[in-house]
Design a protein around this motif. Structure first.
Motif, PDB file in Angstrom:
ATOM      1  N   ARG A  82       0.842  -1.209   0.000  1.00 29.41           N
ATOM      2  CA  ARG A  82       0.000   0.000   0.000  1.00 29.41           C
ATOM      3  C   ARG A  82       0.872   1.252   0.000  1.00 29.41           C
ATOM      4  O   ARG A  82       0.595   2.209  -0.712  1.00 29.41           O
ATOM      5  N   TRP A  83       1.919   1.252   0.834  1.00 29.11           N
ATOM      6  CA  TRP A  83       2.862   2.371   0.880  1.00 29.11           C
ATOM      7  C   TRP A  83       3.422   2.630  -0.512  1.00 29.11           C
ATOM      8  O   TRP A  83       3.475   3.759  -0.975  1.00 29.11           O
ATOM      9  N   LEU A  84       3.796   1.561  -1.173  1.00 27.00           N
ATOM     10  CA  LEU A  84       4.380   1.679  -2.506  1.00 27.00           C
ATOM     11  C   LEU A  84       3.356   2.189  -3.519  1.00 27.00           C
ATOM     12  O   LEU A  84       3.684   3.010  -4.375  1.00 27.00           O
ATOM     13  N   ALA A  85       2.127   1.723  -3.432  1.00 24.77           N
ATOM     14  CA  ALA A  85       1.085   2.192  -4.345  1.00 24.77           C
ATOM     15  C   ALA A  85       0.847   3.689  -4.173  1.00 24.77           C
ATOM     16  O   ALA A  85       0.731   4.429  -5.163  1.00 24.77           O
ATOM     17  N   THR A  90       1.875   9.397  -6.061  1.00 19.76           N
ATOM     18  CA  THR A  90       2.493  10.698  -5.773  1.00 19.76           C
ATOM     19  C   THR A  90       3.590  11.024  -6.774  1.00 19.76           C
ATOM     20  O   THR A  90       3.678  12.159  -7.259  1.00 19.76           O
ATOM     21  N   THR A  91       4.423  10.046  -7.114  1.00 18.37           N
ATOM     22  CA  THR A  91       5.505  10.338  -8.060  1.00 18.37           C
ATOM     23  C   THR A  91       4.956  10.660  -9.440  1.00 18.37           C
ATOM     24  O   THR A  91       5.518  11.505 -10.148  1.00 18.37           O
ATOM     25  N   ARG A  92       3.864  10.037  -9.808  1.00 14.27           N
ATOM     26  CA  ARG A  92       3.259  10.326 -11.122  1.00 14.27           C
ATOM     27  C   ARG A  92       2.686  11.739 -11.197  1.00 14.27           C
ATOM     28  O   ARG A  92       2.517  12.275 -12.287  1.00 14.27           O
ATOM     29  N   GLU A  93       2.386  12.323 -10.064  1.00 16.48           N
ATOM     30  CA  GLU A  93       1.843  13.683 -10.025  1.00 16.48           C
ATOM     31  C   GLU A  93       2.922  14.763 -10.067  1.00 16.48           C
ATOM     32  O   GLU A  93       2.604  15.940 -10.220  1.00 16.48           O
ATOM     33  N   ARG A 102      12.809   7.863 -10.962  1.00 16.73           N
ATOM     34  CA  ARG A 102      13.948   7.401 -10.164  1.00 16.73           C
ATOM     35  C   ARG A 102      13.526   7.148  -8.727  1.00 16.73           C
ATOM     36  O   ARG A 102      13.898   6.150  -8.116  1.00 16.73           O
ATOM     37  N   ALA A 103      12.720   8.045  -8.181  1.00 22.37           N
ATOM     38  CA  ALA A 103      12.266   7.880  -6.797  1.00 22.37           C
ATOM     39  C   ALA A 103      11.437   6.608  -6.662  1.00 22.37           C
ATOM     40  O   ALA A 103      11.615   5.847  -5.706  1.00 22.37           O
ATOM     41  N   ALA A 107      12.154   3.424  -4.459  1.00 19.86           N
ATOM     42  CA  ALA A 107      11.180   3.070  -3.418  1.00 19.86           C
ATOM     43  C   ALA A 107      10.822   1.589  -3.487  1.00 19.86           C
ATOM     44  O   ALA A 107      10.627   0.947  -2.452  1.00 19.86           O
ATOM     45  N   ARG A 108      10.749   1.048  -4.687  1.00 19.72           N
ATOM     46  CA  ARG A 108      10.476  -0.392  -4.833  1.00 19.72           C
ATOM     47  C   ARG A 108      11.572  -1.213  -4.164  1.00 19.72           C
ATOM     48  O   ARG A 108      11.289  -2.173  -3.452  1.00 19.72           O
TER      49      ARG A 108
END
Length: 142
Positions: A82-85, A90-93, A102-103, A107-108
């Motif tokens: 869930r954290w990753l989702a 957020t990164t896509r925004e 990269r982030a 994160a993965r």
């Protein structure tokens, strides 16, 4: 991989603040984080240093996130997923998509590493298993 040209400190700060604002409001992760974090202003500074060190190579973070996460006995893989989702959303925004990509890829790796560490600490007699990292991607597609 580390590249101070990838993003600015302000872009890192914006990413971190946007992500943890989302986490704090999340029905599942919010209560967990809000129980653990006693000073959000201080924690956001620490997290910004963490991501600045990772994305820009600043070396401004010192800490032991593995130990802190492994000590939280009530975690399970769905929470990491869930954290990753939420991180992916957020990164896509972010306007700086190179930084976002990269982030997220970092994160993965972080989520998987923390999950392995958690399993070794809390289930030492079992073989650690991988997160279903594709679940984060699928969660954000709907």
């Amino acid at each position: 991989m580390l590249n101070p040209e990838l993003c600015t400190e302000e872009e890192v700060r914006t990413l971190v603040h946007a992500f943890y604002a989302r986490v704090r409001k999340d029905d599942v992760l919010g209560p967990i984080f809000n129980r653990q974090v006693h000073d959000w202003d201080e924690h956001l500074v620490t997290l910004t240093r963490f991501w600045s060190s990772i994305l820009r190579g600043t070396g401004s973070y010192t800490g032991t996130p593995m130990q802190k996460h492994a000590q939280m006995a009530h975690l399970d893989e769905s929470l990491f997923e869930r954290w990753l989702a939420l991180f992916l959303i957020t990164t896509r925004e972010q306007p700086n998509q190179a930084m976002g990509e990269r982030a997220y890829s970092t994160a993965r790796r972080i989520a998987q590493s923390l999950w392995y560490g958690w399993q070794m600490q809390n289930a030492p007699g079992t073989m650690p298993h991988d997160l279903r990292l594709d679940q984060a991607d699928k969660t954000t597609e709907s």
